[in-house]
Design a protein around this motif. Structure first.
Motif, PDB file in Angstrom:
ATOM      1  N   ARG A 179      14.241  47.921  46.222  1.00 17.42           N
ATOM      2  CA  ARG A 179      14.118  49.223  46.139  1.00 17.42           C
ATOM      3  C   ARG A 179      15.032  49.985  45.535  1.00 17.42           C
ATOM      4  NH1 ARG A 179       9.451  50.904  49.297  1.00 17.42           N
ATOM      5  NH2 ARG A 179       8.943  48.413  50.500  1.00 17.42           N
ATOM      6  N   GLU A 180      15.971  49.837  45.942  1.00 14.80           N
ATOM      7  CA  GLU A 180      17.588  50.880  45.643  1.00 14.80           C
ATOM      8  C   GLU A 180      17.389  50.977  43.652  1.00 14.80           C
ATOM      9  OE1 GLU A 180      22.283  50.615  45.062  1.00 14.80           O
ATOM     10  OE2 GLU A 180      21.077  51.153  46.978  1.00 14.80           O
ATOM     11  N   ARG A 181      17.081  49.768  43.057  1.00 12.09           N
ATOM     12  CA  ARG A 181      17.175  49.544  41.649  1.00 12.09           C
ATOM     13  C   ARG A 181      15.973  50.000  40.660  1.00 12.09           C
ATOM     14  NH1 ARG A 181      21.247  49.436  39.035  1.00 12.09           N
ATOM     15  NH2 ARG A 181      20.949  48.362  37.622  1.00 12.09           N
ATOM     16  N   GLY A 182      14.707  50.495  41.593  1.00 12.78           N
ATOM     17  CA  GLY A 182      13.476  50.554  41.610  1.00 12.78           C
ATOM     18  C   GLY A 182      12.819  49.870  40.603  1.00 12.78           C
ATOM     19  N   ALA A 228      15.725  45.859  49.894  1.00 13.96           N
ATOM     20  CA  ALA A 228      17.015  47.607  49.633  1.00 13.96           C
ATOM     21  C   ALA A 228      17.459  47.443  48.006  1.00 13.96           C
ATOM     22  CB  ALA A 228      17.497  46.751  50.777  1.00 13.96           C
ATOM     23  N   GLU A 229      17.894  46.212  47.844  1.00 17.33           N
ATOM     24  CA  GLU A 229      18.350  46.130  46.925  1.00 17.33           C
ATOM     25  C   GLU A 229      16.951  46.500  45.349  1.00 17.33           C
ATOM     26  OE1 GLU A 229      21.225  43.262  48.917  1.00 17.33           O
ATOM     27  OE2 GLU A 229      18.493  43.209  49.017  1.00 17.33           O
TER      28      GLU A 229
END
Length: 429
Positions: free
Chosen positions: A349-352, A346-347
């Motif tokens: 993905r959130e940061r792209g 998730a980390e």
């Protein structure tokens, strides 16, 4: 190979079309290969510099063959990872005509980067002194193994050698066996970052003074720095760092523990964090206030008993339980992940951090972004690493004004190797 890329990773979100680039107008002629040099120039390219990668015809950068090699790309994952946003020009530097072309390119450039063995650029007539006569304000960055001068200038350097000779390996692993190298090329990557910083500093200095300069970053010098403050600790005490596995010699309790369902790491870097861990996470106010555990040195002396207490408690609940409690209490912690788990987390993905970008041959190709976020000059949209000599025609036509007839003559003379076997081929963009 790359079968699940569309399902696993989102499409890259383009930067605002009107946003300026941090290094717009800066041109880099890049002779580097493998990792340390190319990663440095890729950072510059991501910041908006125009990077022209000079490669040997046909074979190109040896990193292209590092596995796994995609059969359609004819390049391996390591090369793709470190060479985006560049244009490739394949030239035979053993040919006078090839060197003449390069000299014309350098005359248009701001920066030259090379990481050949010592003496190679001199043999080509492309050392700093020679390039300075071509472009007086050139910034010339050499990434060397042990420096360009002195007793060890002839030595070859690779990341694992730098790890062992710097003392880095002696610090890592468990005390009952040999030290272990980091599988990640940490010395190459950090040397690249140092080289990029050095180049940026030289560009700022040139902006102020109008003067170029030679810049050098040594893999070995950087590797010694990468041992961290252990070097200064040794100078204070005379003792060499010992291997502590996943525990810390400086803080306690810091290390890997096992929850009901997975392993995780906690880092109690100071007394307050330890007290929060005990009182808020474990609900053991008695241990938080215990004089025996009051300071870091006290806890280090009692590491085994502390780890036994924590290990027994942590094993009773799943990671989700402990993560929520430690996050609320402000206790640094993290799940022990595989690389695959990390880039799909998730980390990430959130940061792209990992996305997919278009590719003419494959449709999509993965992209791992830099950890740099500019508010005003965002990094450029990623373009996949080039094929060997892919941009010969575009570069020589656009920058040097070569016409098709001149390209054909150079191709016939073998300056472009097999990639430039004819004027049409040489004109690829």
């Amino acid at each position: 190979m790359l079968d699940n890329i569309e399902a696993d990773f989102p499409e890259y979100t383009p930067r605002p079309s009107d946003a300026p680039r941090a290094l717009a107008g800066i041109r880099v002629v890049d002779f580097s290969h493998f990792i340390a040099g190319p990663f440095a120039t890729m950072i510059l390219a991501d910041m908006g510099a125009e990077v022209i990668k000079i490669e040997a015809p046909g074979r190109g950068d040896d990193l292209r063959r590092y596995p796994p090699v995609h059969p359609e790309l004819k390049a391996g994952a390591p090369f793709v990872w470190t060479n985006r946003n560049k244009r490739s020009v394949a030239l035979d530097l053993k040919s006078p005509d090839g060197v003449a072309v390069v000299r014309e390119l350098i005359a248009t450039a701001d920066v030259v980067v090379e990481n050949f063995s010592s003496g190679v650029m001199e043999r080509f007539g492309l050392d700093y002194g020679a390039c300075r006569t071509i472009k007086p304000d050139i910034i010339y960055c050499s990434v060397s193994a042990y420096g360009r001068e002195g007793t060890f200038a002839d030595r070859l350097g690779f990341d694992p050698i730098a790890q062992v000779e710097s003392g880095f390996v002696s610090m890592n692993g468990y005390p009952d066996r040999e030290g272990v190298r980091a599988l990640s090329p940490v010395m190459d990557i950090s040397t690249a970052m140092m080289a990029c910083n050095a180049i940026l500093g030289a560009l700022v200095a040139r902006e102020r003074s109008g003067l170029g300069q030679a810049v050098e970053v040594s893999l070995f010098d950087n590797a010694v720095l990468m041992t961290g403050y252990a070097t200064m600790q040794h100078l204070f005490t005379g003792a060499n760092p010992q291997r502590h596995g996943n525990t810390s010699p400086d803080t306690c309790p810091s290390g890997v523990f096992q929850a009901q369902d997975c392993a995780f790491y906690i880092n109690c870097g100071n007394d307050k964090i330890f007290q929060r861990l005990m009182s808020q996470v474990l609900e053991r106010a008695d241990l938080a206030a215990a004089e025996a555990y009051a300071t870091g040195p006290d806890r280090i002396r009692r590491r085994e008993e502390l780890f036994a207490i924590l290990g027994e408690v942590f094993a009773q609940r799943p990671w989700s339980h402990w993560q929520a409690r430690m996050r609320a209490a402000g206790v640094p912690c993290g799940q022990v992940r595989t690389v695959g788990d990390a880039i799909r987390s998730a980390e990430a993905r959130e940061r792209g951090l990992v996305t997919r970008i278009p590719h003419d041959t494959l449709g999509w190709i993965p992209n791992v972004s830099l950890p740099i976020r500019y508010s005003a000059t965002p990094v450029v949209d990623p373009v996949a690493a080039p094929a060997v000599g892919q941009h010969i025609g575009a570069v020589l036509k656009d920058l040097l004004g070569y016409d098709d007839a001149r390209l054909a003559r150079l191709a016939a003379a073998g300056v472009f190797g097999e990639v430039g076997a004819g004027p049409a081929r040489a004109g690829r963009t």
